[in-house]
Design a protein around this motif. Structure first.
Motif: not given
Ligand SMILES: Cc1ccc2c(c1)c1c3c(c(C)cc1n2CCCN)C(=O)NC3=O
Length: 275
Positions: A9-17, A23-27, A30-33, A90-94
Motif C-alpha cells: 500500500e506504500d507503492f500502490y493505491e488499492v482499488g475495486e475488487e 484463495f485469491a482476490v484480484v483488485k 494504481k502505481h502511486l509514482k 502479484l502485480v499484473l497487466e490490467l
C-alpha cells in the motif's frame, strides 16, 4: 526467489475488487509514482501444514515462475511481486475488456469470422506457452480476457493450474473446470500439452453456438458425456456453420490426446483467419 517485503500500500493505491477465487482476490490498483493501473492478484498463504486454507508457497512460486517466463502479446504480463506475513501480491497487466465469457453472453453467438479471429489469438498465446513446454490446463472463456471493449485482442490469464510438461513426461492431476476438462483429466490419465487443445475445441464450439457440448445437469453427467464423447452439431445453432469450422472442432475433440491437432496444425487450418 525473493519478493519485495515493502508494504504494498506504500507503492500502490488499492482499488475495486474485480475478481475472486478460492484463495485469491484480484483488485485494480494504481502505481502511486506513475499513475499506471494494474491488476493485483492477492493470494492467501497457507499458514500451517495442517491448514487447508491458503496456497502453498511452492505452488505460488510455480505460478510466478510461469508468468515470468511469458513474453507474448496474448499472455498477461507480471511486473513485480510483494510478500507479507499472510499474502503474496502479484502485480499484473490490467486488461479492461472483461471476459470473453461475458462477450459471448451478450452477443449470444459470434460470426465465424469473429470466432475464428478470437480462436487464432488464443492459439497464438497457447503456441507461446507450449513452445516453453507449459500447459495452461485451465483454458475456459473466463480465463480469456479482452484487451478492451469490443476489441478482438485477447490475453490469457490465470496460470494457477499451469504446469511445465517436460518432454515425454506426463502429469496426473485432477484439476480444471468440469465443463472444459479433457477425458484424460477425468480418467486420471497423463495430462499433456494436448489437454489444452481439447479445451480450445470446447471454447470454439461455444463461440459458434453459445452452448457447451458436454455440459450436463451435474458434474457427474458432464464427466460421463465427456468420456463418451457424446457431442454433435445438430443444435439449431450449427445450421449455418461451415464444414470447415466443424472439421476444426472435430480435430480437437478427440479422446486420444496424441491424435488431437497440435497448436501449429490448428494455426495452419483453413478455418483460422489468414492475416
Ligand atoms: C477488468 C477485469 C475484470 C475482471 C478481472 C480482470 C480484469 C482480471 C485480470 C487478471 C486476473 C488474473 C483476473 C481478472 N479478473 C477476474 C475475472 C477473471 N476471470 C489479470 O491478470 N489481469 C487482469 O486484468
Amino acid at each position: 526467489m525473493e519478493f519485495r517485503k515493502d508494504k504494498f500500500e506504500d507503492f500502490y493505491e488499492v482499488g475495486e475488487e474485480i475478481g475472486s477465487g478460492q484463495f485469491a482476490v484480484v483488485k485494480k490498483c494504481k502505481h502511486l509514482k506513475t499513475n499506471d493501473e494494474f491488476a493485483a492478484k492477492i493470494i492467501k498463504k497457507k499458514r500451517a501444514m495442517a491448514s487447508r486454507l491458503g496456497v502453498k508457497m511452492e505452488d505460488i512460486k510455480k505460478e510466478i515462475v510461469i508468468l515470468q517466463e511469458m513474453d507474448h502479446e496474448n499472455v498477461i504480463r507480471i511486473y513485480e511481486v510483494f510478500e507479507n506475513k499472510t499474502h503474496v501480491i502479484l502485480v499484473l497487466e490490467l486488461v479492461s475488456g472483461g471476459e470473453l465469457f461475458d462477450f459471448i453472453a451478450e452477443k449470444e453467438r459470434l460470426s465465424e469470422e469473429e470466432a475464428s479471429a478470437f480462436v487464432k489469438q488464443i492459439l497464438l498465446g497457447i503456441k507461446h506457452m507450449h513452445s516453453k513446454r507449459i500447459a495452461h490446463l485451465d483454458l475456459k472463456p473466463e480465463n480469456v480476457m479482452l484487451l478492451n471493449k469490443n476489441s478482438q485482442n485477447i490475453k490469457l490469464i490465470d496460470f494457477g493450474l499451469s504446469r511445465v510438461i517436460k518432454q515425454g513426461e506426463f502429469h496426473r492431476d485432477m484439476i480444471g473446470t468440469p465443463e472444459f476438462v479433457a477425458p484424460e483429466v477425468i480418467n486420471y490419465d497423463p495430462l499433456s500439452l494436448a489437454t489444452d487443445m481439447w479445451s480450445i475445441g470446447i471454447i470454439t464450439y461455444i463461440l459458434l453456438s453459445g452452448c457447451s457440448p458436454f455440459s450436463g445437469k451435474d458434474q457427474q453427467q458432464t464427466y460421463e458425456k465427456i468420456c463418451q464423447l457424446t457431442y454433435d452439431f445438430t443444435s439449431k445453432y450449427f445450421e449455418n456453420t461451415s464444414d470447415l469450422a466443424k472439421e476444426f472442432i472435430g480435430m480437437l475433440l478427440k479422446r486420444d490426446p496424441l491424435s488431437r491437432a497440435s497448436v501449429e496444425e490448428c494455426l495452419n487450418h483453413a478455418w483460422i483467419q489468414p492475416s
